[in-house]
Scaffold this active site. Structure first.
Site, PDB file in Angstrom:
ATOM      1  N   TYR A  52       0.844  -1.192   0.000  1.00 10.14           N
ATOM      2  CA  TYR A  52       0.000   0.000   0.000  1.00 10.14           C
ATOM      3  C   TYR A  52       0.881   1.244   0.000  1.00 10.14           C
ATOM      4  CZ  TYR A  52      -3.950  -3.051   1.295  1.00 10.14           C
ATOM      5  OH  TYR A  52      -4.909  -4.034   1.316  1.00 10.14           O
ATOM      6  N   SER A 217     -13.294  -4.276   0.230  1.00 14.49           N
ATOM      7  CA  SER A 217     -14.123  -3.574  -0.764  1.00 14.49           C
ATOM      8  C   SER A 217     -15.616  -3.776  -0.498  1.00 14.49           C
ATOM      9  CB  SER A 217     -13.773  -4.017  -2.193  1.00 14.49           C
ATOM     10  OG  SER A 217     -12.558  -3.446  -2.608  1.00 14.49           O
ATOM     11  N   PRO A 218     -16.093  -3.459   0.709  1.00 13.29           N
ATOM     12  CA  PRO A 218     -17.495  -3.694   1.053  1.00 13.29           C
ATOM     13  C   PRO A 218     -18.489  -2.783   0.342  1.00 13.29           C
ATOM     14  CG  PRO A 218     -16.419  -2.439   2.784  1.00 13.29           C
ATOM     15  CD  PRO A 218     -15.339  -2.861   1.841  1.00 13.29           C
TER      16      PRO A 218
END
Length: 308
Positions: A52, A217-218
């Site tokens: 990230y 990634s909800p």
């Protein structure tokens, strides 16, 4: 905030997780506000990965929170390794795993990780080598517990054959608009696209093996194709249904998207990737909500799924 016990650990975790993939989009003061908002809302679990921001997200996190022993005690820190983003391949070698953890700890300004995940399956994995890396990290005190991300049942079984400690986490993509984990089970033996088993029954496997699922990634559909919330062109019926239920409970659509996932009896944790403190607060309102069975199915069907 609802808290759950991570099986085979001593961890009591919030069922919502602050994901830190996008921290490079924020200034350090903005990142501090976001982190402190999460903590004030009851979130004690923070998810990272060494790729990230090429490690910069971990640095921003520790700098923003002014990492120190008193702060560290209040946090559950998780990070992931295994993707060599600069060269476009995966690496589960002992050397890479050990080196990755040393870098993660340095950037996060901590002596240990609560949980380390293998980020994506490496077809060239030698499980004995992974086991050696994990045991060295465990005995040295650098990592307490281990898990995986985006792994299927047999990949986990192969790893677990050699790893002494129990794998406790599997992080998987899951949202109202991305439901392979439950689709084929609902339409078993039907001759349609929804009945195709795309996930090797990973949800049931994790429940049987006491592995906690974390949903990444909800609010997204596809592979980072955008959020379904507010997308009236692609998901008109879904947004109509979500908004109606949100109005009933006096919350935002974000809260309903979270509540739909946490309603599942598997005690799935939800990884929030938002960089907006207000949206973080909205999401947290869904942490303790309990949608009715009828509402849960209404939302599932509104996303275009079949309930025979």
């Amino acid at each position: 905030m609802k808290y759950i016990s991570i099986a085979n650990t001593d961890i009591e975790a919030s069922n919502l997780i602050m994901g830190n993939m996008r921290l490079t989009e924020l200034t350090v003061p903005e990142a501090e506000k976001l982190i402190r908002t999460a903590m004030e809302e009851g979130i004690n679990f923070f998810d990272h990965a060494d790729i990230y921001g090429k490690g910069r997200c971990e640095e921003i996190f520790s700098e923003a929170i002014q990492m120190n022993p008193a702060i560290r005690e209040k946090m559950i820190l998780q990070s992931k390794c295994g993707i060599v983003s600069s060269k476009g391949y995966f690496d589960f070698s002992k050397k890479h795993i050990i080196s990755s953890v040393d870098g993660i700890l340095k950037r996060l300004r901590t002596d240990y990780l609560d949980i380390l995940l293998l980020h994506r399956p490496d077809p060239l994995m030698e499980p004995e080598e992974v086991a050696e890396a994990f045991e060295e990290l465990r005995t040295s005190g650098k990592v307490k517990y281990f898990g995986v991300s985006n792994h299927n049942p047999m990949q986990i079984e192969l790893l677990q054959k050699y790893i002494k400690s129990k794998l406790v986490i599997n992080q998987l993509q899951f949202s109202i608009a991305h439901t392979p984990m439950i689709d084929s089970g609902i339409t078993l033996n039907m001759k349609n696209d929804q009945a195709i088993n795309r996930d090797s029954s990973i949800l049931e496997y994790c429940r049987l093996k006491d592995i906690t699922i974390q949903a990444w990634s909800p609010f997204q559909h596809g592979f980072f194709e955008g959020t379904f919330l507010g997308d009236w062109e692609k998901y008109p019926e879904l947004n109509k249904t979500i908004d109606k239920i949100a109005e009933k409970y006096g919350v935002t659509n974000t809260a309903i998207a979270v509540a739909w996932i946490t309603r599942h009896p598997a005690n799935i944790q939800v990884v929030l990737g938002t960089t907006n403190p207000n949206r973080m607060k909205d999401a947290c309102k869904g942490a303790e909500m309990s949608l009715t069975r009828e509402e849960w199915y209404q939302i599932y069907k509104a996303a275009g799924n079949i309930v025979p």
